[in-house]
Write an enzyme that holds these catalytic residues in place. Structure first.
Site, PDB file in Angstrom:
ATOM      1  CB  CYS A 121      -0.921  -0.018   1.219  1.00  0.00           C
ATOM      2  SG  CYS A 121      -2.144   1.319   1.263  1.00  0.00           S
ATOM      3  CB  CYS A 122       3.912   2.176   1.949  1.00  0.00           C
ATOM      4  SG  CYS A 122       3.324   2.316   3.651  1.00  0.00           S
ATOM      5  CB  CYS A 203      -2.004   7.001   5.643  1.00  0.00           C
ATOM      6  SG  CYS A 203      -1.202   7.350   4.061  1.00  0.00           S
ATOM      7  CB  CYS A 206      -0.839   3.874   8.994  1.00  0.00           C
ATOM      8  SG  CYS A 206      -1.364   2.708   7.721  1.00  0.00           S
ATOM      9  CB  CYS A 231       6.285   4.191   4.367  1.00  0.00           C
ATOM     10  SG  CYS A 231       7.197   5.714   4.042  1.00  0.00           S
TER      11      CYS A 231
END
Length: 253
Positions: A121-122, A203, A206, A231
């Protein structure tokens, strides 16, 4: 209670650290004229760096990553910067198709399922947009500090990243008290989430507030082992890479 009231402290050597940070930024602008950008996370440290750039007329572009998962308070800082400093901010967003396919295959909460999925996702939301920000540039500026975590304990003022670019961290030797003392002195705009016990803001899924006595970055990826808490933006390639983005978004044909 505000972050300023909690953390603003004048410490020995503060003026010298400010002067040195300005020199680091001036060196970056001189040595990479027209090809250097501040990659701002919009956190307290990066707001200080932006203020130094603007206040001293240093020719460094401003850029940020709008991941699509940021808190509204974080996103709101972008127009605040442009209005306050009269400088444009380049905004880089993830590729829409990549995000759609990732969410379709793994769900909106994939980051909680495994480290590989969280780093995937990162990769989609941060690393790929960062690569576009840095394309054609020979240097970038960060707000990294040695005090932030064990992983960042040896951050130099300038280093060479994995792509051969110069990476400048003018606040490397600053303390958290220094950051907030500077913000208070110069009325620097900052994310109001810092007033809600979030010293490190990423984010929204997170990031959480920390409790008294917790580590500075305890509110980031709190469900993971401490050694995994990056990340990928500031990690040298040691062979242990995150999964390739293409392997996590499925067949896009």
């Amino acid at each position: 209670m505000t972050a300023i009231s909690l953390y603003d402290r004048a410490t020995k050597g503060f003026d010298e650290r400010v002067t040195h940070a300005i020199m680091v930024l001036q060196d970056a602008a001189r040595d990479h004229a027209g090809h250097v950008v501040q990659a701002t996370s919009l956190g307290a440290e990066d707001m200080v760096v932006t203020d130094l750039i603007a206040r001293h007329g240093i020719a460094i572009a401003l850029g940020t990553l709008e991941t699509g998962k940021l808190h509204p308070q974080t996103v709101a800082l972008i127009p605040r910067i442009e209005e306050h400093y009269k400088l444009p901010v380049e905004v880089y967003r993830p590729e829409a198709d990549a995000v759609i396919h990732f969410v379709k295959n793994y769900g909106e909460k994939a980051m909680y399922e495994s480290i590989d999925l969280r780093k995937g996702c990162c990769g989609i939301r941060k690393l790929e947009p960062l690569s576009r920000m840095l394309d054609g540039r020979t240097a970038w500026v960060t707000g990294l500090r040695r005090e932030q975590s064990n992983n960042r304990g040896d951050v130099p003022f300038v280093e060479t990243d994995d792509k051969g670019r110069s990476k400048y961290s003018p606040l490397a030797d600053w303390t958290w008290n220094d950051v907030w003392h500077y913000i208070a002195l110069h009325n620097v705009p900052y994310n109001p989430l810092h007033d809600e016990f979030m010293p490190s803001i990423g984010c929204e899924p997170c990031t959480r507030a920390i409790a008294v006595g917790e580590d500075f970055r305890a509110g980031r990826w709190w469900w993971e082992d401490e050694k995994a808490k990056e990340c990928g933006l500031h990690v040298h390639d040691d062979g242990a890479e995150a999964p390739a983005v293409s392997s996590l978004i499925g067949d896009r044909s």
